[in-house]
Design an enzyme around this catalytic site. Structure first.
Site, short mmCIF file in Angstrom:
data_model
loop_
_atom_site.label_atom_id
_atom_site.label_comp_id
_atom_site.label_asym_id
_atom_site.label_seq_id
_atom_site.Cartn_x
_atom_site.Cartn_y
_atom_site.Cartn_z
N ALA A 1 -3.83 -39.54 44.06
CA ALA A 1 -5.15 -39.06 43.65
C ALA A 1 -5.91 -38.45 44.82
O ALA A 1 -6.66 -37.48 44.67
CB ALA A 1 -5.95 -40.20 43.02
N ARG B 1 -8.24 -34.93 45.85
CA ARG B 1 -9.65 -35.29 46.07
C ARG B 1 -10.28 -35.87 44.80
O ARG B 1 -11.44 -35.60 44.49
CB ARG B 1 -10.46 -34.08 46.51
CG ARG B 1 -10.46 -33.79 47.99
CD ARG B 1 -9.15 -33.38 48.53
NE ARG B 1 -9.28 -32.83 49.89
CZ ARG B 1 -8.27 -32.39 50.60
NH1 ARG B 1 -7.05 -32.41 50.11
NH2 ARG B 1 -8.46 -31.91 51.81
N CYS B 2 -9.52 -36.66 44.06
CA CYS B 2 -10.04 -37.25 42.81
C CYS B 2 -10.65 -38.61 43.12
O CYS B 2 -9.97 -39.65 43.08
CB CYS B 2 -8.92 -37.37 41.78
SG CYS B 2 -9.50 -37.94 40.17
N SER B 3 -11.94 -38.64 43.41
CA SER B 3 -12.60 -39.87 43.82
C SER B 3 -12.61 -40.91 42.70
O SER B 3 -12.60 -42.11 42.96
CB SER B 3 -14.03 -39.58 44.27
OG SER B 3 -14.77 -38.99 43.23
#
Length: 296
Positions: free
Chosen positions: A79, A83-85
């Site tokens: 993830a 950059r999928c926080s």
């Protein structure tokens, strides 16, 4: 009211008392203690949600060569490449719940070398999978203290590709973070303005203007490249227009990493090696570029 998705009105998202098949599935999530926003949004398509939930359960909960905490850490690594926080935060919490070491969450440099060895193939799978060769697999399977067994590596690669894809779903559906999605990790940096006064309107407008100018400059560069390619390849005017519209859409819809929230960048970058590595069109790699297929 704020729902689980930026794009879907709260009233359209299925709730716990919905149709029976969906209700039963959500009950399975509730038995684990929570229903995340991905499940709520997928609840609009119960059959898809059912298949997705079974896949998630098999990957993360069922027997397999990888221990549970390492599965969640691999999900974090995957993830983070996009950059999928939302997913990074979600699996940081899951990682701790299954007994993972909090020290690992300080960044990839604190994880065991065996997991760090996945970094290269993770970034290639995420951004330029056509560059992967058998040598990448051989390097991971090479006998040694930090080597992977074939069974472990297969499960790890499935997890990486699964979470690369899931990150796209999260972005495409505008999934919002759940309340209290915070694991208290030292890697989770505070907001730039959390200990000071809010940014003034003038400074905000100035930064937005700078970003807009940067976007225009990037678009102009792409136009110039397209014109050069047109002369070299003998592309028709109609095809040229199509290519330009595609470039324009990409520049508007896909923000570059340097204009994202700085606090988000600091949260994610600690799980990345070579953070600047990203997608590059494989048809523009120079002399070895494959010929473009055209169909009239």
């Amino acid at each position: 009211a704020r729902g689980p998705s930026t794009f879907i009105p709260l009233g359209e998202v299925p709730q716990e008392g919905g149709e029976s098949s969906l209700h039963q599935l959500l009950q399975a999530f509730l038995s684990a203690g929570r229903v995340d926003h991905v499940a709520l949004v997928m609840g609009l398509h119960p059959q898809y949600l059912s298949s997705f939930w079974k896949t998630q359960y098999l990957l993360l909960r069922m027997d397999g060569p990888l221990p549970y905490h390492k599965r969640h850490y691999i999900a974090i690594m995957a993830a983070a490449r996009h950059r999928c926080s939302y997913l990074v935060g979600l699996h940081m919490r899951e990682f701790l719940q299954v007994g993972g070491s909090p020290a690992w969450l300080q960044g990839l440099h604190c994880a065991p070398q065996k997991l760090r060895n996945l970094s290269e193939i993770n970034k290639l799978l995420a951004h330029r999978p056509w560059l992967i060769t058998k040598e990448h697999i051989e390097a991971l399977l090479k006998p040694g203290e930090d080597s992977w067994s074939l069974a472990e590596l297969v499960q790890a690669l499935v997890l990486l590709t699964h979470y690369h894809s899931l990150a796209s779903f999260v972005f495409g559906c505008g999934i919002r973070p759940e309340e209290q999605q915070d694991v208290g990790s030292s890697c989770w940096a505070p907001s730039p303005h959390s200990h000071g006064s809010p940014a003034s309107g003038d400074s905000m407008e100035g930064s937005e203007g700078t970003e807009a100018m940067q976007e225009v400059e990037v678009l102009m560069e792409r136009m110039k490249l397209l014109q050069e390619n047109q002369r070299e390849e003998g592309v028709t005017q109609e095809e040229m227009v199509t290519r330009f519209e595609l470039e324009k859409a990409e520049s508007l819809l896909v923000p570059s990493s340097d204009i994202l929230d700085p606090s988000l960048q600091s949260n994610i970058r600690c799980f990345l090696e070579d953070p600047e590595f990203g997608y590059k069109d494989f048809t523009r790699r120079g002399e070895q570029a494959p010929p473009t297929f055209r169909a009239q």
